[in-house]
Design an enzyme around this catalytic site. Structure first.
Site, PDB file in Angstrom:
ATOM      1  N   CYS A 270       0.796  -1.238   0.000  1.00  0.00           N
ATOM      2  CA  CYS A 270       0.000   0.000   0.000  1.00  0.00           C
ATOM      3  C   CYS A 270       0.823   1.279   0.000  1.00  0.00           C
ATOM      4  O   CYS A 270       0.781   2.034  -0.966  1.00  0.00           O
ATOM      5  CB  CYS A 270      -0.928   0.004   1.214  1.00  0.00           C
ATOM      6  SG  CYS A 270      -2.077  -1.364   1.195  1.00  0.00           S
TER       7      CYS A 270
HETATM    8  N1  LIG Z   1      -2.520  -5.950   2.078  1.00  0.00           N
HETATM    9  C1  LIG Z   1      -3.018  -4.915   2.717  1.00  0.00           C
HETATM   10  O1  LIG Z   1      -2.690  -4.702   3.878  1.00  0.00           O
HETATM   11  C2  LIG Z   1      -4.005  -3.961   2.055  1.00  0.00           C
HETATM   12  C3  LIG Z   1      -4.651  -3.024   2.882  1.00  0.00           C
HETATM   13  C4  LIG Z   1      -5.584  -2.167   2.316  1.00  0.00           C
HETATM   14  C5  LIG Z   1      -5.858  -2.228   0.949  1.00  0.00           C
HETATM   15  N2  LIG Z   1      -5.195  -3.136   0.155  1.00  0.00           N
HETATM   16  C6  LIG Z   1      -5.556  -3.163  -1.261  1.00  0.00           C
HETATM   17  O2  LIG Z   1      -6.375  -4.304  -1.502  1.00  0.00           O
HETATM   18  C7  LIG Z   1      -6.119  -4.834  -2.798  1.00  0.00           C
HETATM   19  C8  LIG Z   1      -5.696  -6.287  -2.690  1.00  0.00           C
HETATM   20  O3  LIG Z   1      -4.510  -6.360  -1.925  1.00  0.00           O
HETATM   21  P1  LIG Z   1      -4.013  -7.698  -1.256  1.00  0.00           P
HETATM   22  O4  LIG Z   1      -2.922  -7.321  -0.314  1.00  0.00           O
HETATM   23  O5  LIG Z   1      -5.155  -8.499  -0.732  1.00  0.00           O
HETATM   24  O6  LIG Z   1      -3.397  -8.450  -2.531  1.00  0.00           O
HETATM   25  P2  LIG Z   1      -3.015 -10.015  -2.640  1.00  0.00           P
HETATM   26  O7  LIG Z   1      -2.024 -10.109  -3.726  1.00  0.00           O
HETATM   27  O8  LIG Z   1      -2.701 -10.552  -1.288  1.00  0.00           O
HETATM   28  O9  LIG Z   1      -4.384 -10.683  -3.106  1.00  0.00           O
HETATM   29  C9  LIG Z   1      -4.976 -10.462  -4.339  1.00  0.00           C
HETATM   30  C10 LIG Z   1      -5.499 -11.775  -4.860  1.00  0.00           C
HETATM   31  O10 LIG Z   1      -6.190 -11.532  -6.079  1.00  0.00           O
HETATM   32  C11 LIG Z   1      -5.958 -12.614  -6.941  1.00  0.00           C
HETATM   33  N3  LIG Z   1      -6.281 -12.216  -8.311  1.00  0.00           N
HETATM   34  C12 LIG Z   1      -5.558 -11.500  -9.183  1.00  0.00           C
HETATM   35  N4  LIG Z   1      -6.226 -11.327 -10.326  1.00  0.00           N
HETATM   36  C13 LIG Z   1      -7.413 -11.934 -10.191  1.00  0.00           C
HETATM   37  C14 LIG Z   1      -8.558 -12.096 -11.035  1.00  0.00           C
HETATM   38  N5  LIG Z   1      -8.603 -11.577 -12.267  1.00  0.00           N
HETATM   39  N6  LIG Z   1      -9.594 -12.804 -10.561  1.00  0.00           N
HETATM   40  C15 LIG Z   1      -9.559 -13.347  -9.322  1.00  0.00           C
HETATM   41  N7  LIG Z   1      -8.512 -13.220  -8.470  1.00  0.00           N
HETATM   42  C16 LIG Z   1      -7.461 -12.512  -8.902  1.00  0.00           C
HETATM   43  C17 LIG Z   1      -4.502 -12.975  -6.693  1.00  0.00           C
HETATM   44  O11 LIG Z   1      -4.205 -14.296  -7.092  1.00  0.00           O
HETATM   45  C18 LIG Z   1      -4.412 -12.806  -5.167  1.00  0.00           C
HETATM   46  O12 LIG Z   1      -4.703 -13.991  -4.474  1.00  0.00           O
HETATM   47  C19 LIG Z   1      -5.053  -3.927  -3.410  1.00  0.00           C
HETATM   48  O13 LIG Z   1      -5.682  -2.930  -4.144  1.00  0.00           O
HETATM   49  C20 LIG Z   1      -4.388  -3.299  -2.194  1.00  0.00           C
HETATM   50  O14 LIG Z   1      -3.809  -2.060  -2.486  1.00  0.00           O
HETATM   51  C21 LIG Z   1      -4.278  -4.019   0.688  1.00  0.00           C
END
Ligand SMILES: NC(=O)c1ccc[n+]([C@@H]2O[C@H](COP(=O)([O-])OP(=O)(O)OC[C@H]3O[C@@H](n4cnc5c(N)ncnc54)[C@H](O)[C@@H]3O)[C@@H](O)[C@H]2O)c1
Length: 431
Positions: free
Chosen positions: A260
């Protein structure tokens, strides 16, 4: 209870699944990573800080199902999108994950369905990117289907907050969409905060992350100044935070990490560029924060120099490669930049991290696929120097200080040990 689809079962999606399962909803989780689907389908969490207790019974009873079959996206009452939003090679927003997901949803979108975007992105994404893709299904937003944005505020590893207890901001594309989205989240979140539009909700998330980036940059810069003045920045922050109003503590470190804070502010920078406006705070914060690994390497060079050693040929152990303490997420970790810089200078590297047994392949860093060393006296004594890059609770800081010839501490993790152990002061270098 309604049924919910969660697309993207990562650090954000999986805790959300858990919250809805615990509230009694039927949940279908979608992901393109079949290894994750397989593990979850066997009732196993693949995220270290997330327990599996709730998973097994929910999988066995059919309340939760993980699948890679996107044709099933039309089955649930709501679909929540939690896919990655990285930067591309030229550091512009890469919305391909969101676009691909929206296309998959559009194929099976049905009347009455609510779609919520949770991925962090720039203001306007829900309206200008997601909505046109869903509209192409022929259904009309606000009457046939509903669309909202609600930013995730997950803080992995923080035991003081769980998904339910973190207030949730929700913006709708229209009044009906907002009502539907508020009703969805009210089933699982203690406090839902409706706002006037998707854009306000999108901007709120970027404001939160930019606020962190800018304040971390400020203390990182002050750290450099105070060090020159012989003042301990950590002691200064501890003193300042006794002020009961108007001050929030941020801490310096070896650089930003995670999915992030190093990335999201640049979504806004890109948008500002499209409007011919500079975002100087964001750029400056980025500049200072990304210079921190170089500062740590310079301190390491000085420390080795003080005992007549060079970086070239020195055995350096990096303690911690997760981007923050007590989690198993190495994404964008500054430890990898440190490793790259030290390797370029000829250091012989190893690392220890109880949460990351092996360094995974990463697109943005060129580091060897090392395995974690156990943190033993023998390991520490075999090194010329250690760099504490992540202050994991599991590390034995007394052992680290006692057995390592030199310690570069980027997290103030050894402060207590240094106070207690007379011989420590000379060999612990704060950085
Ligand atoms: N990790 C954090 O602490 C956090 C906190 C707040 C916001 N976010 C935001 O949340 C969002 C996700 O982050 P995250 O950390 O969970 O990412 P992540 O990489 O842990 O998880 C994302 C998942 O989406 C899957 N994916 C990708 N393309 C796909 C598709 N077309 N269809 C289905 N699944 C698909 C991936 O395989 C993965 O498992 C991002 O925008 C991030 O900026 C993350």
């Amino acid at each position: 209870m309604s049924s919910v689809g969660v697309v993207g079962l990562g650090y954000v999606g999986l805790p959300l699944v858990k919250a809805f399962v615990k509230a009694g909803c039927k949940v279908v989780g979608f992901d393109v990573d079949l290894r994750k689907i397989d593990k979850l389908s066997h009732g196993e969490s693949y995220i270290q800080h997330m327990d599996s207790e709730w998973l097994k019974p929910s999988v066995e009873s059919g309340q939760f199902m993980a699948t890679g079959d996107m044709d099933r996206l039309g089955e649930t009452d709501s679909v929540i999108i939690c896919v990655p939003t990285p930067l591309n090679a030229s550091r512009d927003p890469d919305l391909t994950y969101i676009e691909n997901t929206a296309r998959s949803i559009a194929k099976s979108l049905r009347r009455g369905q609510l779609v919520v975007l949770e991925s962090t992105t720039y203001p306007g994404t829900t309206r200008d990117v997601v909505k046109p893709i869903l509209d192409a299904s022929g259904l009309k937003c606000g009457t046939d289907y509903y669309l909202a944005f609600s930013p995730e505020r997950e803080d992995p590893g923080n035991r003081n907050f769980v998904t339910n207890s973190i207030p949730k901001v929700v913006g709708g594309m229209d009044k009906a969409s907002l009502e539907k989205a508020v009703a969805l989240y009210s089933q699982v979140i203690d406090k839902v905060v409706p706002v006037g539009s998707c854009e306000v909700a999108e901007a709120a998330k970027i404001l939160e992350n930019t606020y962190r980036s800018v304040n971390i940059a400020m203390v990182n810069e002050l750290k450099l100044l105070f060090m020159k003045l012989g003042i301990d920045i950590w002691e200064v922050i501890d003193a300042a935070k006794t002020k009961p109003f108007g001050f929030q503590a941020f801490y310096p470190g070896p650089g930003l990490g995670g999915h992030c804070i190093p990335i999201d502010p640049f979504y806004l920078t890109w948008l500002a560029r499209c409007h011919e406006m500079p975002t100087r705070f964001i750029e400056l914060a980025g500049e200072i924060n990304t210079s921190m690994p170089q500062f740590v390497v310079d301190r390491t060079t000085d420390a080795l120099n003080s005992v007549s050693k060079s970086v070239r040929g020195s055995k350096i152990g990096i303690l911690g490669v997760a981007y923050k303490k007590d989690i198993d997420d190495p994404r964008e970790s500054p430890s990898f930049k440190l490793m790259e810089l030290l390797e370029e200078r000829g250091a012989i590297l190893s690392y220890s991290d109880p949460h990351i047994p092996k360094i995974p392949f990463m697109r943005s860093f060129d580091v060897q696929p090392l395995s974690s060393e156990p943190l033993t006296s023998v390991y520490l004594e075999s090194l010329d120097c250690v760099i504490i890059a992540t202050d994991h609770t599991a590390f034995d800081y007394r052992l680290i200080v006692n057995k390592s010839p030199l310690v570069i501490d980027t997290r103030n993790a050894t402060a207590q040990v240094v106070k207690e152990f007379a011989g420590a002061a000379g060999k612990v270098w704060k950085a």
